[in-house]
Motif scaffolding. Sequence first.
Motif, PDB file in Angstrom:
ATOM      1  N   TRP A 105     120.496  16.293 -16.761  1.00 52.72           N
ATOM      2  CA  TRP A 105     120.633  15.165 -15.831  1.00 52.72           C
ATOM      3  C   TRP A 105     121.990  15.193 -15.147  1.00 52.72           C
ATOM      4  O   TRP A 105     123.014  15.217 -15.806  1.00 52.72           O
ATOM      5  N   THR A 106     121.992  15.208 -13.824  1.00 51.48           N
ATOM      6  CA  THR A 106     123.276  15.208 -13.114  1.00 51.48           C
ATOM      7  C   THR A 106     123.322  14.101 -12.067  1.00 51.48           C
ATOM      8  O   THR A 106     124.173  14.119 -11.187  1.00 51.48           O
ATOM      9  N   GLY A 107     122.415  13.153 -12.139  1.00 52.46           N
ATOM     10  CA  GLY A 107     122.411  12.044 -11.188  1.00 52.46           C
ATOM     11  C   GLY A 107     122.206  12.522  -9.763  1.00 52.46           C
ATOM     12  O   GLY A 107     121.326  13.333  -9.494  1.00 52.46           O
ATOM     13  N   LEU A 108     123.062  12.032  -8.861  1.00 48.21           N
ATOM     14  CA  LEU A 108     122.872  12.327  -7.442  1.00 48.21           C
ATOM     15  C   LEU A 108     123.500  13.643  -6.993  1.00 48.21           C
ATOM     16  O   LEU A 108     123.552  13.929  -5.790  1.00 48.21           O
ATOM     17  N   GLN A 109     123.962  14.418  -7.961  1.00 46.80           N
ATOM     18  CA  GLN A 109     124.669  15.672  -7.671  1.00 46.80           C
ATOM     19  C   GLN A 109     123.963  16.532  -6.615  1.00 46.80           C
ATOM     20  O   GLN A 109     124.581  16.959  -5.642  1.00 46.80           O
ATOM     21  N   ASN A 110     122.639  16.760  -6.814  1.00 48.15           N
ATOM     22  CA  ASN A 110     121.897  17.626  -5.886  1.00 48.15           C
ATOM     23  C   ASN A 110     121.929  17.076  -4.467  1.00 48.15           C
ATOM     24  O   ASN A 110     122.068  17.820  -3.501  1.00 48.15           O
ATOM     25  N   TYR A 111     121.758  15.764  -4.341  1.00 45.45           N
ATOM     26  CA  TYR A 111     121.715  15.161  -3.012  1.00 45.45           C
ATOM     27  C   TYR A 111     123.081  15.209  -2.356  1.00 45.45           C
ATOM     28  O   TYR A 111     123.205  15.376  -1.139  1.00 45.45           O
ATOM     29  N   LYS A 112     124.152  15.071  -3.184  1.00 46.50           N
ATOM     30  CA  LYS A 112     125.512  15.186  -2.633  1.00 46.50           C
ATOM     31  C   LYS A 112     125.752  16.609  -2.143  1.00 46.50           C
ATOM     32  O   LYS A 112     126.318  16.828  -1.074  1.00 46.50           O
ATOM     33  N   MET A 113     125.274  17.572  -2.973  1.00 43.73           N
ATOM     34  CA  MET A 113     125.452  18.979  -2.637  1.00 43.73           C
ATOM     35  C   MET A 113     124.777  19.294  -1.295  1.00 43.73           C
ATOM     36  O   MET A 113     125.317  20.021  -0.467  1.00 43.73           O
ATOM     37  N   MET A 114     123.604  18.674  -1.099  1.00 39.83           N
ATOM     38  CA  MET A 114     122.852  18.892   0.119  1.00 39.83           C
ATOM     39  C   MET A 114     123.660  18.485   1.348  1.00 39.83           C
ATOM     40  O   MET A 114     123.654  19.163   2.368  1.00 39.83           O
ATOM     41  N   MET A 115     124.372  17.344   1.236  1.00 45.71           N
ATOM     42  CA  MET A 115     125.157  16.851   2.360  1.00 45.71           C
ATOM     43  C   MET A 115     126.195  17.880   2.790  1.00 45.71           C
ATOM     44  O   MET A 115     126.530  17.988   3.965  1.00 45.71           O
ATOM     45  N   GLU A 116     126.709  18.640   1.814  1.00 45.44           N
ATOM     46  CA  GLU A 116     127.774  19.597   2.135  1.00 45.44           C
ATOM     47  C   GLU A 116     127.246  21.016   2.355  1.00 45.44           C
ATOM     48  O   GLU A 116     128.021  21.908   2.694  1.00 45.44           O
ATOM     49  N   ASP A 117     125.952  21.212   2.136  1.00 44.81           N
ATOM     50  CA  ASP A 117     125.373  22.547   2.245  1.00 44.81           C
ATOM     51  C   ASP A 117     125.041  22.856   3.698  1.00 44.81           C
ATOM     52  O   ASP A 117     124.098  22.318   4.271  1.00 44.81           O
ATOM     53  N   GLU A 118     125.872  23.741   4.288  1.00 48.08           N
ATOM     54  CA  GLU A 118     125.706  24.041   5.709  1.00 48.08           C
ATOM     55  C   GLU A 118     124.321  24.624   5.998  1.00 48.08           C
ATOM     56  O   GLU A 118     123.684  24.302   6.987  1.00 48.08           O
ATOM     57  N   LYS A 119     123.867  25.481   5.081  1.00 43.72           N
ATOM     58  CA  LYS A 119     122.590  26.162   5.286  1.00 43.72           C
ATOM     59  C   LYS A 119     121.429  25.158   5.281  1.00 43.72           C
ATOM     60  O   LYS A 119     120.448  25.326   6.016  1.00 43.72           O
ATOM     61  N   PHE A 120     121.548  24.117   4.460  1.00 43.56           N
ATOM     62  CA  PHE A 120     120.531  23.072   4.448  1.00 43.56           C
ATOM     63  C   PHE A 120     120.420  22.428   5.814  1.00 43.56           C
ATOM     64  O   PHE A 120     119.327  22.221   6.350  1.00 43.56           O
ATOM     65  N   TRP A 121     121.542  22.127   6.419  1.00 43.58           N
ATOM     66  CA  TRP A 121     121.537  21.465   7.734  1.00 43.58           C
ATOM     67  C   TRP A 121     121.020  22.391   8.817  1.00 43.58           C
ATOM     68  O   TRP A 121     120.321  21.955   9.730  1.00 43.58           O
ATOM     69  N   ILE A 122     121.365  23.702   8.686  1.00 41.65           N
ATOM     70  CA  ILE A 122     120.826  24.672   9.652  1.00 41.65           C
ATOM     71  C   ILE A 122     119.304  24.708   9.540  1.00 41.65           C
ATOM     72  O   ILE A 122     118.586  24.634  10.538  1.00 41.65           O
ATOM     73  N   ALA A 123     118.813  24.782   8.282  1.00 40.41           N
ATOM     74  CA  ALA A 123     117.360  24.856   8.057  1.00 40.41           C
ATOM     75  C   ALA A 123     116.671  23.599   8.582  1.00 40.41           C
ATOM     76  O   ALA A 123     115.624  23.666   9.228  1.00 40.41           O
ATOM     77  N   LEU A 124     117.287  22.457   8.315  1.00 39.61           N
ATOM     78  CA  LEU A 124     116.709  21.190   8.768  1.00 39.61           C
ATOM     79  C   LEU A 124     116.665  21.144  10.300  1.00 39.61           C
ATOM     80  O   LEU A 124     115.643  20.783  10.898  1.00 39.61           O
TER      81      LEU A 124
END
Lengths: 281, 311
Positions: free
Chosen positions: B68-87
């Motif tokens: 369990w890491t709470g909102l860690q994944n969602y925070k990581m997404m905000m900073e993940d450049e590749k995620f934003w490119i894909a989106l």
Amino acid sequence: MIKRPKTNWMKISKLALLYLLLIGVACIFIGPFLWLLSTAFKSNSQDVFSFPPSFIPKPAVIDHFIEAWTAIPFPRYLLNSFLLIIIMVPAHIFLTALTAYPLARMNFPGRNFIFYAIIATMFLPEEGKLVPLYIIVEKLGLVDSWWGLILPGLVGGFSIFLMRQSYLAIPKEIEEAAIIDGCGPFRVWWSIILPLTRPTLAALSVFAFISVWNSFMWPLIILKDDSLFPISLGLAYLSGTFGTDVKTMAAGVVISLVPVIIFYIAMQRHFVSGLQGSIKG
Amino acid sequence: MAVHQVETNIHQKVKVSIKQKKKKKFNYVPYVFLLPAIVLLLVFEYLPTINAFYYSFTEYHILSPAEWTGLQNYKMMMEDEKFWIALGNSMKYFVITVPMLITLPLFLAILVNRTIKGITLFRVIYYLPVVTAMVAVAIVWKYLYHPTGLINAALHGMGWDHANINWLLNKKTALPAVSMLEAWKAAGFYMLIYLAGLQTVSKELIEAAKIDGASKVRILWHVYLPQLRPVFAVTVVMATLGTVQMFTSIYVMTGGGPLDSTMSLPLYIYQKAFVEFDMGYATAMGMVLWLILMVLTIINYKLSRGGQSIQ
């Protein structure tokens, strides 16, 4: 009297224009397939990417088909796809017909709830559940096996919905007569009601055939052993390794397309009726 | 009179006895019919969906248990450049492909909605790409997009001399090129949907418009299109769901390249989960994709509904 030939001329030229347009559009849709076919038959001395492009293989050879058939495990992939169809299509149709029957024809507590719960699965996101689904299949020990490939896709909300519509269209009296004659519920379903839904069963089978033959993402995730690959996965795998050998690859793609195209042409009226049924429903 | 009364009495008695029987005995038959499907749907639909919520809040690499890491994944997404490119790319696919899938198939449907000789053959040909495997046609189109391939040759033929574009290796052209394949492959499917819709348009209205002297374009615009509104609602929703979930065409043609310019969100999720085995993060992105699909579907639904109430 003078006017008549003129309008005829107008009509004929209009019709000719219409056919010209229809053929032009047809070229867009069938052109890539014709190019593929001609490429597969071209000999090694003929450039595939020549300019201007040529559609006629000079001379036409079948070497690439032989190579695709022998050098790479094409027969294996084809056989796998056929086996998957023989297993999955009847199983899918049987389960769909079985599930939809009580939802359409019987009264029992929880019927509506169960129906909506089944329909709701259509809106459960494929991507959202992809990873957890893989984990479940992995924990069941079914990764890299056909069980893992087959079981998750056997029932679907959409087919059950269509099948239920088809049952609803059958008059109640038929069933009542059969029950009075002393048929048990399974007999009533299997030998009285099910045969009456034949058009829907045909349409569902056609769609199931196509979707099994073409399925890609789930096999890609679940299978590692290439002797289990269906044809679609085999093609993608080969295009990675054989991609530069355009003619052999083209021959392989042709081999993969032939069964589905024959099936489509033989069954084409069911595609239209099935689709229209789904829209009306 | 008396006979009649006796008859109804018997009827009532029979009815009562049937009711009593029903109450006494639990009718298990429907549940026997339903059991296999319910088990399958619970295990392979509902369980994964519930698990998805949980896993998206965990760090989970397939070999070690989820943590369990709470909102860690969602925070990581905000900073993940590749995620934003894909989106962003998924949105580009949406903007390019959906309008094509709404307009071109309508044109095709109007073209084949007539009873002349051989029209079935044309319908069969236009629908052909729909039944073929995306893998197969994506391999073919990859060759068609070759710098000296058929598409550049066709552009040459139309008089464009500089047509030696390397479609799939150019950052600017790769994404539209993949979109074109998607539109080409799905056009026949939407054509059939429109065709079914066109055949339900009221013939009397068309006749009335003709008698009033309306031109063909006006009949199309004022008679056909308003009546096709529910069909548009269907095609928009289906085209939206289809394009936001694009995977196979990209996987085969470009693998997400060049420089992530064709990377879609589903492909990125696939890579994170099944190449890097970062299950928790991939699931979190899957949840975001689901949310996007839900929002788009609801907007589409509201728009088509809103239009209907105006009518």
